[in-house]
Design a protein around this motif. Structure first.
Motif, mmCIF file in Angstrom:
data_model
loop_
_atom_site.group_PDB
_atom_site.id
_atom_site.type_symbol
_atom_site.label_atom_id
_atom_site.label_comp_id
_atom_site.label_asym_id
_atom_site.label_seq_id
_atom_site.Cartn_x
_atom_site.Cartn_y
_atom_site.Cartn_z
ATOM 1 N N ASP A 149 58.809 -16.914 -124.102
ATOM 2 C CA ASP A 149 59.519 -17.087 -122.829
ATOM 3 C C ASP A 149 60.737 -16.166 -122.755
ATOM 4 O OD1 ASP A 149 57.735 -18.983 -121.907
ATOM 5 O OD2 ASP A 149 58.907 -20.681 -122.679
ATOM 6 N N VAL A 150 61.492 -16.096 -123.841
ATOM 7 C CA VAL A 150 62.674 -15.223 -123.868
ATOM 8 C C VAL A 150 62.252 -13.763 -123.826
ATOM 9 C CG1 VAL A 150 64.662 -14.485 -125.235
ATOM 10 C CG2 VAL A 150 64.119 -16.914 -125.041
ATOM 11 N N ARG A 151 61.215 -13.425 -124.576
ATOM 12 C CA ARG A 151 60.744 -12.046 -124.589
ATOM 13 C C ARG A 151 60.221 -11.630 -123.208
ATOM 14 N NH1 ARG A 151 59.431 -9.586 -129.557
ATOM 15 N NH2 ARG A 151 57.571 -8.650 -128.636
ATOM 16 N N ARG A 152 59.552 -12.550 -122.511
ATOM 17 C CA ARG A 152 59.034 -12.250 -121.173
ATOM 18 C C ARG A 152 60.188 -12.034 -120.190
ATOM 19 N NH1 ARG A 152 56.482 -16.549 -120.589
ATOM 20 N NH2 ARG A 152 54.584 -15.847 -121.625
ATOM 21 N N LEU A 153 61.203 -12.907 -120.262
ATOM 22 C CA LEU A 153 62.376 -12.745 -119.394
ATOM 23 C C LEU A 153 63.066 -11.411 -119.688
ATOM 24 C CD1 LEU A 153 64.530 -13.774 -117.386
ATOM 25 C CD2 LEU A 153 65.658 -14.887 -119.338
ATOM 26 N N ALA A 154 63.224 -11.095 -120.974
ATOM 27 C CA ALA A 154 63.879 -9.835 -121.353
ATOM 28 C C ALA A 154 63.096 -8.637 -120.825
ATOM 29 C CB ALA A 154 64.012 -9.762 -122.871
ATOM 30 N N TYR A 155 61.777 -8.709 -120.922
ATOM 31 C CA TYR A 155 60.949 -7.609 -120.408
ATOM 32 C C TYR A 155 61.131 -7.455 -118.903
ATOM 33 C CZ TYR A 155 56.892 -4.962 -118.868
ATOM 34 O OH TYR A 155 56.077 -4.036 -118.254
ATOM 35 N N ASP A 156 61.120 -8.561 -118.172
ATOM 36 C CA ASP A 156 61.283 -8.502 -116.716
ATOM 37 C C ASP A 156 62.637 -7.905 -116.334
ATOM 38 O OD1 ASP A 156 58.794 -9.606 -116.346
ATOM 39 O OD2 ASP A 156 59.518 -11.639 -115.982
ATOM 40 N N ILE A 157 63.685 -8.337 -117.025
ATOM 41 C CA ILE A 157 65.029 -7.814 -116.733
ATOM 42 C C ILE A 157 65.101 -6.325 -117.044
ATOM 43 C CG2 ILE A 157 67.454 -7.885 -117.446
ATOM 44 C CD1 ILE A 157 67.125 -10.920 -117.830
ATOM 45 N N ALA A 158 64.602 -5.928 -118.209
ATOM 46 C CA ALA A 158 64.659 -4.513 -118.605
ATOM 47 C C ALA A 158 63.875 -3.647 -117.624
ATOM 48 C CB ALA A 158 64.108 -4.343 -120.021
ATOM 49 N N ASN A 159 62.689 -4.085 -117.257
ATOM 50 C CA ASN A 159 61.845 -3.304 -116.350
ATOM 51 C C ASN A 159 62.480 -3.176 -114.968
ATOM 52 O OD1 ASN A 159 59.286 -1.917 -115.814
ATOM 53 N ND2 ASN A 159 58.837 -3.663 -114.481
ATOM 54 N N THR A 160 62.937 -4.305 -114.422
ATOM 55 C CA THR A 160 63.531 -4.305 -113.080
ATOM 56 C C THR A 160 64.809 -3.480 -113.026
ATOM 57 O OG1 THR A 160 62.622 -6.487 -112.570
ATOM 58 C CG2 THR A 160 64.497 -5.756 -111.260
ATOM 59 N N GLN A 161 65.685 -3.705 -113.985
ATOM 60 C CA GLN A 161 66.990 -3.045 -113.920
ATOM 61 C C GLN A 161 66.905 -1.570 -114.294
ATOM 62 O OE1 GLN A 161 70.510 -5.100 -114.936
ATOM 63 N NE2 GLN A 161 69.737 -7.088 -114.314
ATOM 64 N N ALA A 162 65.962 -1.196 -115.122
ATOM 65 C CA ALA A 162 65.774 0.233 -115.406
ATOM 66 C C ALA A 162 65.295 0.952 -114.150
ATOM 67 C CB ALA A 162 64.775 0.419 -116.547
ATOM 68 N N ASN A 163 64.378 0.328 -113.416
ATOM 69 C CA ASN A 163 63.897 0.938 -112.170
ATOM 70 C C ASN A 163 65.009 1.034 -111.130
ATOM 71 O OD1 ASN A 163 61.267 1.319 -113.068
ATOM 72 N ND2 ASN A 163 60.563 -0.670 -112.347
ATOM 73 N N GLN A 164 65.799 -0.022 -110.982
ATOM 74 C CA GLN A 164 66.898 -0.005 -110.015
ATOM 75 C C GLN A 164 67.950 1.024 -110.413
ATOM 76 O OE1 GLN A 164 68.169 -4.104 -109.945
ATOM 77 N NE2 GLN A 164 66.620 -4.692 -108.442
ATOM 78 N N ARG A 165 68.198 1.151 -111.701
ATOM 79 C CA ARG A 165 69.164 2.142 -112.186
ATOM 80 C C ARG A 165 68.707 3.548 -111.798
ATOM 81 N NH1 ARG A 165 70.220 5.229 -116.883
ATOM 82 N NH2 ARG A 165 72.464 5.406 -117.298
ATOM 83 N N GLY A 166 67.414 3.800 -111.911
ATOM 84 C CA GLY A 166 66.882 5.102 -111.506
ATOM 85 C C GLY A 166 67.102 5.368 -110.034
ATOM 86 N N MET A 167 66.937 4.327 -109.198
ATOM 87 C CA MET A 167 67.178 4.485 -107.763
ATOM 88 C C MET A 167 68.642 4.809 -107.485
ATOM 89 S SD MET A 167 64.909 1.304 -106.280
ATOM 90 C CE MET A 167 65.448 1.609 -104.592
ATOM 91 N N LEU A 168 69.542 4.098 -108.142
ATOM 92 C CA LEU A 168 70.977 4.310 -107.911
ATOM 93 C C LEU A 168 71.402 5.719 -108.313
ATOM 94 C CD1 LEU A 168 72.129 0.854 -109.302
ATOM 95 C CD2 LEU A 168 72.249 1.568 -106.902
ATOM 96 N N LEU A 169 70.940 6.167 -109.478
ATOM 97 C CA LEU A 169 71.280 7.528 -109.925
ATOM 98 C C LEU A 169 70.609 8.571 -109.035
ATOM 99 C CD1 LEU A 169 71.032 7.060 -113.802
ATOM 100 C CD2 LEU A 169 73.092 7.128 -112.374
ATOM 101 N N GLY A 170 69.424 8.254 -108.544
ATOM 102 C CA GLY A 170 68.737 9.171 -107.632
ATOM 103 C C GLY A 170 69.496 9.348 -106.333
ATOM 104 N N TRP A 171 70.088 8.259 -105.830
ATOM 105 C CA TRP A 171 70.883 8.374 -104.604
ATOM 106 C C TRP A 171 72.099 9.273 -104.837
ATOM 107 C CZ3 TRP A 171 70.166 2.502 -103.627
ATOM 108 C CH2 TRP A 171 69.074 2.308 -102.773
ATOM 109 N N LEU A 172 72.744 9.121 -105.986
ATOM 110 C CA LEU A 172 73.896 9.983 -106.273
ATOM 111 C C LEU A 172 73.473 11.448 -106.291
ATOM 112 C CD1 LEU A 172 75.666 7.867 -109.044
ATOM 113 C CD2 LEU A 172 76.503 8.277 -106.715
ATOM 114 N N ASP A 173 72.311 11.727 -106.861
ATOM 115 C CA ASP A 173 71.791 13.106 -106.846
ATOM 116 C C ASP A 173 71.524 13.559 -105.418
ATOM 117 O OD1 ASP A 173 71.899 13.525 -109.571
ATOM 118 O OD2 ASP A 173 69.858 12.814 -109.931
ATOM 119 N N LEU A 174 70.915 12.683 -104.623
ATOM 120 C CA LEU A 174 70.603 13.013 -103.238
ATOM 121 C C LEU A 174 71.867 13.312 -102.441
ATOM 122 C CD1 LEU A 174 68.301 13.159 -101.076
ATOM 123 C CD2 LEU A 174 68.778 10.753 -100.594
#
Length: 226
Positions: free
Chosen positions: A79-104
């Motif tokens: 359960d903890v590993r699944r939550l950690a995976y979901d958080i890591a996956n979601t926030q890594a993707n969102q981080r890419g969007m935020l940095l992409g906007w700064l580039d844009l």
């Protein structure tokens, strides 16, 4: 007048009306666009809430990803590993969007001179137990509200099993609370519609995870830190 000539006259007249309406509409849109753009620039400035949120939340998210990978390696609880995976996956993707906007927007990923973390939010966005009494001091790596200190990350790396699970859930709870406050700040102050929508989505998703983590802590005989 012949029927064919009459139809041709009507077509020309109709075309003229259509063109007139088209030009009038274009003028109206141009006027409205000019009025809408008058208060601010077409893209955010380096000191805007939009840019500040993108920079700061990218850093905030990076630590959540780091903590998720740490706990993955120190517990076998699914359960903890699944939550950690979901958080890591979601926030890594969102981080890419935020940095992409700064580039844009052609803006730097570091704050302008004289503007520290969270300067785009009233009061600097610092709240919670991790920031109390720390103004003007070394925050031990906790640059923003909710972020874990270097000492706390070392404790998480050293922990194992249930101890690691409880510490991770407590640290991530604090982290999400700080993230929710930041995201609400952007939802209120940012001007780019897509970024405002992302921020509101963060509020809803992280609040849901806060409820889940409270239940997971209770199941382990623990509770969020005061």
């Amino acid at each position: 007048m012949s029927p064919s000539r009459n139809r041709r006259t009507q077509w020309v007249a109709g075309s003229a009306v259509a063109l007139a309406l088209l030009f009038a509409g274009a003028a109206t849109v141009a006027s409205a666009r000019g009025e809408a753009e008058t208060p601010g620039p077409r893209t955010p400035s380096a000191r805007s809430a939009d840019a500040g949120f993108a920079r700061d939340m990218a850093v905030h998210h990076q630590q959540a990803v780091e903590m998720s990978f740490i706990v993955r390696d120190v517990t076998g609880d699914e359960d903890v590993r699944r939550l950690a995976y979901d958080i890591a996956n979601t926030q890594a993707n969102q981080r890419g969007m935020l940095l992409g906007w700064l580039d844009l927007w052609e803006l730097p990923k570091t704050a302008p001179d004289g503007q520290g973390p969270m300067a785009w939010m009233p009061g600097g966005g610092h709240s919670g137990h991790d920031m109390e009494g720390m103004e003007g001091m070394d925050h031990d790596g906790a640059l923003m509200s909710g972020m874990a200190t270097r000492t706390e990350l070392d404790r998480l790396r050293a922990a194992r099993g249930k101890q690691a699970e409880v510490l991770f859930l407590q640290l991530m709870t604090d982290h999400h609370k700080g993230g929710v406050a930041m995201a609400r700040g952007c939802a209120e102050r940012c001007t780019v519609p897509a970024e405002k929508r992302l921020a509101q989505g963060m509020v809803e998703a992280q609040q849901s995870e806060l409820d889940l983590m409270a239940d997971m802590l209770a199941a382990r005989g623990a509770a969020p830190r005061p």
